[in-house]
Every structure is written in structure tokens, then in C-alpha cells.
Design an enzyme around this catalytic site. Sequence first.
Site, PDB file in Angstrom:
ATOM      1  N   SER A  15       0.846  -1.192   0.000  1.00 21.79           N
ATOM      2  CA  SER A  15       0.000   0.000   0.000  1.00 21.79           C
ATOM      3  C   SER A  15       0.884   1.246   0.000  1.00 21.79           C
ATOM      4  O   SER A  15       2.110   1.154   0.087  1.00 21.79           O
ATOM      5  CB  SER A  15      -0.916  -0.011   1.227  1.00 21.79           C
ATOM      6  OG  SER A  15      -0.146  -0.042   2.412  1.00 21.79           O
ATOM      7  N   ILE A  21      -1.708   9.825  -6.303  1.00 22.27           N
ATOM      8  CA  ILE A  21      -0.935  10.805  -7.069  1.00 22.27           C
ATOM      9  C   ILE A  21      -0.881  10.398  -8.538  1.00 22.27           C
ATOM     10  O   ILE A  21      -0.970  11.238  -9.440  1.00 22.27           O
ATOM     11  CB  ILE A  21       0.488  10.942  -6.504  1.00 22.27           C
ATOM     12  CG1 ILE A  21       0.447  11.451  -5.058  1.00 22.27           C
ATOM     13  CG2 ILE A  21       1.338  11.863  -7.373  1.00 22.27           C
ATOM     14  CD1 ILE A  21      -0.134  12.829  -4.903  1.00 22.27           C
ATOM     15  N   ILE A 149      -9.022  -9.061   0.733  1.00 25.74           N
ATOM     16  CA  ILE A 149     -10.368  -9.643   0.669  1.00 25.74           C
ATOM     17  C   ILE A 149     -11.431  -8.568   0.470  1.00 25.74           C
ATOM     18  O   ILE A 149     -12.366  -8.728  -0.323  1.00 25.74           O
ATOM     19  CB  ILE A 149     -10.656 -10.455   1.954  1.00 25.74           C
ATOM     20  CG1 ILE A 149      -9.761 -11.698   1.997  1.00 25.74           C
ATOM     21  CG2 ILE A 149     -12.129 -10.841   2.040  1.00 25.74           C
ATOM     22  CD1 ILE A 149      -9.836 -12.472   3.291  1.00 25.74           C
ATOM     23  N   PRO A 191       7.887  -9.432  -7.536  1.00 28.86           N
ATOM     24  CA  PRO A 191       6.669  -9.001  -6.832  1.00 28.86           C
ATOM     25  C   PRO A 191       5.601  -8.460  -7.783  1.00 28.86           C
ATOM     26  O   PRO A 191       4.414  -8.740  -7.604  1.00 28.86           O
ATOM     27  CB  PRO A 191       7.182  -7.909  -5.881  1.00 28.86           C
ATOM     28  CG  PRO A 191       8.618  -8.253  -5.651  1.00 28.86           C
ATOM     29  CD  PRO A 191       9.090  -8.796  -6.965  1.00 28.86           C
ATOM     30  N   LYS A 224      11.150  -7.800 -19.923  1.00 30.14           N
ATOM     31  CA  LYS A 224      10.792  -8.905 -19.031  1.00 30.14           C
ATOM     32  C   LYS A 224       9.383  -8.726 -18.479  1.00 30.14           C
ATOM     33  O   LYS A 224       8.575  -9.672 -18.465  1.00 30.14           O
ATOM     34  CB  LYS A 224      11.805  -8.979 -17.892  1.00 30.14           C
ATOM     35  CG  LYS A 224      11.637 -10.180 -16.979  1.00 30.14           C
ATOM     36  CD  LYS A 224      12.757 -10.219 -15.943  1.00 30.14           C
ATOM     37  CE  LYS A 224      12.636 -11.422 -15.026  1.00 30.14           C
ATOM     38  NZ  LYS A 224      13.726 -11.459 -14.013  1.00 30.14           N
ATOM     39  N   CYS A 387     -10.172  26.748  12.154  1.00 30.61           N
ATOM     40  CA  CYS A 387     -11.206  25.987  12.873  1.00 30.61           C
ATOM     41  C   CYS A 387     -10.954  26.030  14.380  1.00 30.61           C
ATOM     42  O   CYS A 387     -11.129  27.075  14.998  1.00 30.61           O
ATOM     43  CB  CYS A 387     -11.283  24.564  12.330  1.00 30.61           C
ATOM     44  SG  CYS A 387     -12.798  23.694  12.807  1.00 30.61           S
ATOM     45  N   MET A 390      -8.957  28.964  15.464  1.00 26.38           N
ATOM     46  CA  MET A 390      -9.648  30.221  15.725  1.00 26.38           C
ATOM     47  C   MET A 390     -10.291  30.206  17.104  1.00 26.38           C
ATOM     48  O   MET A 390     -10.230  31.189  17.846  1.00 26.38           O
ATOM     49  CB  MET A 390     -10.713  30.485  14.660  1.00 26.38           C
ATOM     50  CG  MET A 390     -11.440  31.808  14.894  1.00 26.38           C
ATOM     51  SD  MET A 390     -12.691  32.215  13.668  1.00 26.38           S
ATOM     52  CE  MET A 390     -14.184  32.039  14.650  1.00 26.38           C
ATOM     53  N   HIS A 513     -12.176  25.880   6.902  1.00 26.38           N
ATOM     54  CA  HIS A 513     -10.972  25.128   6.523  1.00 26.38           C
ATOM     55  C   HIS A 513     -10.539  25.606   5.134  1.00 26.38           C
ATOM     56  O   HIS A 513     -10.792  24.932   4.127  1.00 26.38           O
ATOM     57  CB  HIS A 513     -11.258  23.624   6.502  1.00 26.38           C
ATOM     58  CG  HIS A 513     -11.288  22.998   7.854  1.00 26.38           C
ATOM     59  ND1 HIS A 513     -10.158  22.523   8.483  1.00 26.38           N
ATOM     60  CD2 HIS A 513     -12.319  22.793   8.717  1.00 26.38           C
ATOM     61  CE1 HIS A 513     -10.480  22.032   9.671  1.00 26.38           C
ATOM     62  NE2 HIS A 513     -11.785  22.187   9.843  1.00 26.38           N
ATOM     63  N   GLU A 515      -7.791  25.540   3.679  1.00 24.06           N
ATOM     64  CA  GLU A 515      -6.797  24.698   3.002  1.00 24.06           C
ATOM     65  C   GLU A 515      -7.414  23.811   1.929  1.00 24.06           C
ATOM     66  O   GLU A 515      -6.735  23.425   0.960  1.00 24.06           O
ATOM     67  CB  GLU A 515      -6.045  23.828   4.022  1.00 24.06           C
ATOM     68  CG  GLU A 515      -6.861  22.747   4.705  1.00 24.06           C
ATOM     69  CD  GLU A 515      -7.555  23.183   5.988  1.00 24.06           C
ATOM     70  OE1 GLU A 515      -7.844  22.322   6.839  1.00 24.06           O
ATOM     71  OE2 GLU A 515      -7.819  24.398   6.128  1.00 24.06           O
TER      72      GLU A 515
END
Length: 540
Positions: A15, A21, A149, A191, A224, A387, A390, A513, A515
Amino acid sequence: MKIMKFIFITGGVISSLGKGITAASLGRLLKARGFKVNMIKIDPYLQIDAGTMSPYEHGEVFVTEDGGESDLDLGHYERFIDENLTKNNNITTGKIYWSVLTKERKGEYLGKTVQVIPHITNEIKDWIKNLGEGYDITIVEIGGTVGDIESLPFLEAIRQFKKDVGKENVLYIHVSLLPYIRAAGELKTKPTQHSVKELRSIGIQPDILICRTEMPISDKIREKLALFCDVDKEAVIEARDARTIYEVPLNLEKEGLGKLVTKKLNLPDREPDLDEWRKFVDRVINPLNEVTIGIVGKYVELKDAYLSITEALIHAGAKNDTKVNINWIHSERLESEEFEELLDRYREDNQLDGILVPGGFGDRGVEGKINAIKYARENDIPFLGICMGMQCAVIEFARNVCGLEGANSTEFDENTKYPVVDLLPEQKEIDAKGGTMRLGAYPAILMEGTLAYKLYGRKEVYERHRHRYEVNPEYHEILENHGLTISGKSPDGRLAEFIEISKNRYFIATQAHPEFKSRPNKPHPLFDGLVRASLGEKIK
């Protein structure tokens, strides 16, 4: 009728490979070619959304314009393709099962035995197809790793897609790891071979392999992988570690990914317009200035908890040709009496040009945040509160300027004598946690002549929110009488949305928020202002 194209992105081996990205970068490349692109993230967990998940478990909760509490990858998507997504663009196992079980209770399956196949898989397909309406291309990232799973129903659903919409309208991309074994001095393909084998056992043959690697991929390795994974040699794409995530679209374009995808989907390959993106990346990689912002937070052990904030600082930095370093300061470290000495040392070492206090929940580390804000106010250090940031600024001001000793939020102290921050009235009868906060975009009316108005350049602004508490309206007057300007309020005038201290060179906070709305080509004004003030500029 417009023919919809679908691209499914899976991941193998481990993971956190960067599927998000990769998906966002492909979205950028296709949008740069003039295609209308939509993006979906599938998360195979049982929650309805990410709203109740700990930042330590899942990183930040990204809030969409319509109030969805979603996976942080939606933030990457929005920033890269410069489009607002919706709560429906994040599909979870919980949402799918909830929808199917609701239909079953209504009798919509007409007595049939409800099963994973076809009912769950059909629900997944219907959701994706509905989201694809009106778009040229829909990119779908499948969370997790092939072999998990919990991902199986989603993988089965996307396997069926090529029969439903025609294989010429579906593309499968597999992102995998090529580990570099230093002792042997070589990249290992096994892998990835096994990961593709697992995917093929489900019935999915990848069309393109994107190989995450720290070393260049030789022609021999490409050949390959092409042989053992049954893909074209040109479809083995190298994705090496980049200097910034924003360089990834440019690297993938050099590898020919955009051209390859359009070719395989029988789409015209137009010349991509990436000029502005290249200029932005160049400013990120080659800054002329440097500042350090101290982020005083509760979850700093996991930087992804503040992902959109760090990206917003990068955007603002690039606009000002500035590298923004981040000094991660755990708020609990500032709860001791020596907090001023620690912050003094940071300033002496040029590690504290500005202070940002982000959002959070619960009372752990709150006094440290309040101490950091006190230090910023008293030493005239550029400050931005978000948030809870503040709310903490209001508590600090009430205690130390207004003389309301023990002032607090009822979130932290239900019996406080001065509840300067209190639960929103509409929240007082709500017990459930999931999806019940004040969520999504809300308007604020800014006061002319204030710093907030100067930064935004307009009177009405919309920002995304995620909160249950507000600055108590009963204390607005005493706060303002002592020099705190409530520079932005909800249209009805009840809820404080922005506060600032005019005598400081840059001291501003918002209940929102901001951002979440910052983009590479459109840095958010509040972050832009923080960087400029930290560089010593006077905001006019």
C-alpha cells in the site's frame, strides 16, 4: 449520446505506492489535452465515509464543497485537475451496502436473494456509471492492494465493466513496486509479476503497468515485464521518485503515458497544455526565498493528518518564489511553563517565521495551542488559525486581554464560567457522530477595510467547514471592545467566521478550513498572506 471512457487504477505489492498521485497526475494530463475528466476514489472499508475515522488511522478528512467527509486522495484530485468534486466521488463499502440494504428493505429486489454478485457489484457499477455521465473520461482508483479480501467485490465489478460498456471504452492500469535490492544492485520484477498474476486470476488483464521505483528501469526489465505480464513494452511506464508530487505529471508525460492512454482508448491525442503547470513546478523546485512556519498540532506524528495545509503552504510558497519549511510542533510540548523558552529557541534558530494552529477535536494539547497563540500575539509573529485554531485564539484573547480568567470552550470544560466558545444551537440535540457536523461550503460576509477583506478582495466568500462549536455570540461585544475584530460573519450576523487583531502585522483566524480550496494555480489568500507576512512583507 457521448461515449464514456473509464480508467481503473489498481495497486499491487504494497500500500501507499502513490496510486492517488498517479491517478491525479493522469487526470491532469488528460485535462491538459482538453478532455472533461471526473475522478472517483473507492475505499473498501465499512464506514459510510471518513468522518468518524481517527487522523492516526486515515490521515486528514478532506471536506468537499457539498459537505462530504472523504478520503484525502480527493484533495489530490481536486488540486491536480482543478475541479470541485462531490461526496459521491468517494465510494465506500459502507455506502454500497447501505444503498443495497435500503433497497432490499423497500422490496426493490422483488423477493430475489440479495447477493454480492450481482446486487453489490451492480450497485458499484451503477454508481460509477452515474458519476461518469457528462464526462469524456472517468478515472477510478481502487483503494487497497490486489489480494485484499475487502477489495474483491469492487474488482469483480470493474472486471464486468468491459462487457457492460465495451472493452474499447475501458482501460486497466496497475501500479506496482519494483523494489531495489542494494546488496544485489538490481531492481526485482518478481513481486510485480505475482501482483499481475493475482489480478489476472480475478479476470482483469492490465493494459498499462506503472512501476514505482527509485532507480531507472532498463530496456531489459521493460521487456521482461512486458513478457511475463502480457503488456506492450511501451505500456511499462517508469514512475521514479520525484522532487515534488507536482512533478509527477510531467515525468509521466515524458514517459508517454498521456499519449498511450488516448491511443488505447481510441481518443484523439491533442498536444497537452502544461505550460502553467511547468512554471509552477519550477517555482516549487527553484525557490528564491525560504521561511519556516511552525505548525502547532495534536496529530503531528502523522503528517498526512494536515496534508491539505502542507499543500496550501507549498502553493502559497510557489506564488512568492519561496520554499516553506515546516517546523512540526506537538501542542502537548507547549503545555509546560517553559513553552516560551522553547519558542524563543525556535525563533533564534530561524525556525519560527510564522505560526499556524490547525483544527482538531478534544481537549488533549489544547492548552499548548493556546500558549502558542499567546506567544504569536505578544511577539507579533504572523499567525493563522484554522477551525479549532480560531476557537483557541478567542479563548486566549478572552483570558489574557479581556480578563475573563478561566474562559474556555464547553468542548473542553462544560462548567467553564466564561463559555466563549459553545456548541452551535442546532447541534445541541444531536447525539450521532457521523455526518452531523456543520459541513461543506457556507458564505461569510467580510467587513470592508479589514485584513480579511484585503486578502480576499471581495465582500462575500464561501469556505468549507467542519465543526460543531462556534464563538459564543454573547461574547462578541466584549471581545470587540478589547480589540478583537470579528471581520467576517455568517449572512445572518450570528456566527463569527473570521477574527483578526489589527495592531498585529498578521494575526487572522477563520472558523472554516481554507486549506481545502487552495490550488497550485490559485493559492488560498490566507496562506498567501501568511507566507508574505512571514517574509516580512506588510499586507496592504
